[in-house]
Write a protein that holds these residues in place. Sequence first.
Motif, short mmCIF file in Angstrom:
data_model
loop_
_atom_site.label_atom_id
_atom_site.label_comp_id
_atom_site.label_asym_id
_atom_site.label_seq_id
_atom_site.Cartn_x
_atom_site.Cartn_y
_atom_site.Cartn_z
N ALA A 187 0.81 -1.22 0.00
CA ALA A 187 0.00 0.00 0.00
C ALA A 187 0.84 1.26 0.00
O ALA A 187 0.34 2.32 -0.32
N ASN A 188 2.12 1.17 0.38
CA ASN A 188 2.94 2.38 0.35
C ASN A 188 3.44 2.69 -1.07
O ASN A 188 3.63 3.86 -1.41
N ILE A 189 3.62 1.67 -1.92
CA ILE A 189 4.09 1.90 -3.27
C ILE A 189 3.11 1.41 -4.33
O ILE A 189 3.34 1.57 -5.52
N ALA A 190 2.00 0.81 -3.92
CA ALA A 190 0.98 0.34 -4.86
C ALA A 190 -0.39 0.56 -4.19
O ALA A 190 -0.52 1.39 -3.31
N HIS A 191 -1.42 -0.21 -4.61
CA HIS A 191 -2.76 0.13 -4.10
C HIS A 191 -3.23 -0.74 -2.94
O HIS A 191 -4.32 -0.52 -2.40
N GLY A 192 -2.44 -1.70 -2.48
CA GLY A 192 -2.62 -2.28 -1.16
C GLY A 192 -3.84 -3.12 -0.88
O GLY A 192 -4.24 -3.24 0.28
N CYS A 193 -4.45 -3.73 -1.90
CA CYS A 193 -5.66 -4.53 -1.67
C CYS A 193 -5.55 -5.89 -2.34
O CYS A 193 -4.88 -6.03 -3.37
N ASN A 194 -6.21 -6.89 -1.77
CA ASN A 194 -6.27 -8.20 -2.41
C ASN A 194 -7.10 -8.10 -3.71
O ASN A 194 -7.66 -7.06 -4.02
N SER A 195 -7.20 -9.19 -4.43
CA SER A 195 -7.81 -9.13 -5.75
C SER A 195 -9.32 -8.86 -5.71
O SER A 195 -10.03 -9.29 -4.81
N VAL A 196 -9.76 -8.14 -6.73
CA VAL A 196 -11.20 -7.90 -6.91
C VAL A 196 -11.93 -9.21 -7.11
O VAL A 196 -13.02 -9.42 -6.56
N LYS A 230 -6.95 4.03 -0.78
CA LYS A 230 -6.82 3.37 -2.08
C LYS A 230 -7.90 2.30 -2.27
O LYS A 230 -8.38 2.08 -3.39
N PHE A 231 -8.27 1.63 -1.19
CA PHE A 231 -9.37 0.67 -1.25
C PHE A 231 -10.64 1.37 -1.72
O PHE A 231 -11.35 0.88 -2.61
N PHE A 232 -10.92 2.54 -1.14
CA PHE A 232 -12.12 3.28 -1.50
C PHE A 232 -12.02 3.91 -2.89
O PHE A 232 -12.91 3.75 -3.73
#
Length: 558
Positions: free
Chosen positions: A275-284, A311-313
Amino acid sequence: MSMKTDIEIAREANKIHIRDVAAKLDIPEAELRQYGHDKAKLSQDFINSIQSKPDGKLVLVTAISPTPAGEGKTTTSVGLNDGLNRIGKKSVVCLREPSLGPCFGMKGGAAGGGKAQVIPMEDINLHFTGDFHAISAAHNLLSALIDNHINWGNELGIDVRRIAWRRVVDMNDRALRHIVASMGGLGNGYPRETGFDITVASEIMAIFCLAKDFDDLQVRLGNIIVGYTRDKAAIRAKDLNADGAMTVLLKDAFMPNLVQTLENNPAFIHGGPFANIAHGCNSVIATKTALKLADYVVTEAGFGADLGAEKFFDIKCRKAGLSPEAVVIVATVRALKMHGGVAKDALSTENVDAVKKGAENLVRHIGNVKKFGVPVVVGINHFIADTEAEIDAVKAIASEQGVKAITCKHWALGSEGTADLATEVVRVIEGENAQFAPLYPDDMPLLDKVKTIATSLYGASDVAADSKVRSQLKEWEAAGFGHLPVCIAKTQYSFSTDAKLMGAPTGHVIPVREVRLSAGAEFVVVVCGEIMTMPGLPRVPAANHIKLDTQGQIEGLF
């Protein structure tokens, strides 16, 4: 008597066969692609067959800004899922896969801890079902195709000075951040500067976690911009005819992984961007599949709420059409004391004043999450040295913000320690109507999106971006990318870009160092401060203590 380690607890687990875990979600055994008796992937055909089912309720677990004292977001996610099942709800947890980088570095694994773990812990933390290796292979295949195309005449006219696609490896290896490739003579291609990122920072990881099906996956892979011509025309992966082979490499990996908690409750673990360098969530695909199979789905987003939850939101929910019903913000008394100025070696001493001072960080996160229209519950992840006075202080501060804080003892007690949290989450979902909305509209200019996040969530007074960054953003807007969300890459330890500035700072300026277009993932990465997309190992890495014992069992993982 010494306490058992996480890996010792996991090894003593009373596992059930993965087909019996699947049966709890009404998944037929024939739809599983089994990896031994305790791991399985879920077939795409089955996922397609359940799309008409109604969705369950989605709960996000996030946290205060992380500290060396520890917060326990994954542990709390697992504990909450077990707690929901304990109180009679059909629940599944969706988590990210751990990267080998932090496993062998400083952070350790990401399978929970104590009596709130997902198992098999060793496999999950080491290679698992090979998903990350498939992502690395797909990424590096594209890298190889770029250099090969140039070597054989460069028909597309790729400007070697404007190649934007680097290489990846799932390891913390600072020596690879900046390299010169193709050395050694004519047969090895044209020498150029390039470098490596860690696999979890790859755009393919982001695409993997945001794609809804195989067709969407291939379209997104084909849309990756790998570089530009001398006239600044974009060159995409599909121009190199790379998208088909890359999709093939990801075919098996794209199927969600099913495992179990220590209490034999189902867990999907799939994908794993930082989440610090990308969007930090598991797969859709894992999250949306879980919503079709359970009444409640617990998922987490990386690091503090300023990164993971935002980023999740603003990225995952916006793109996937998800509407979360509640958010649990994890806090610990220890971490709040650190935010209040207490040194790590003094955290076991009661200090209510420091808790109150450090709680400004929690208050900021509560207020931020509320801006998205989703109700909040605070989960106090309990440590043995916490005192009643300190816990009461956290509960009082949360109450002042209009939310309830619940003491959670899942690390020591499993679901028994999170039954109260589960009950409160259900009460909030049933009693409050979440009105989820992203923080900013699609049509807002890209730099204004960055400013909105910085000023609304980080407490910043402004954003500093030089003319090169501003011009680049304007070019992308003119090219039709202005509607994309932004993915801010910055330190996880502070609302600012200064890792040492703890608590809830205000008035700082967020410096934008560079911007990167992820046309396949469909967001713009905004690199702020001194953040690295290839981490390094600490002075004494965790790898130094990992080994096999005389029985061939793994020791040292945590």
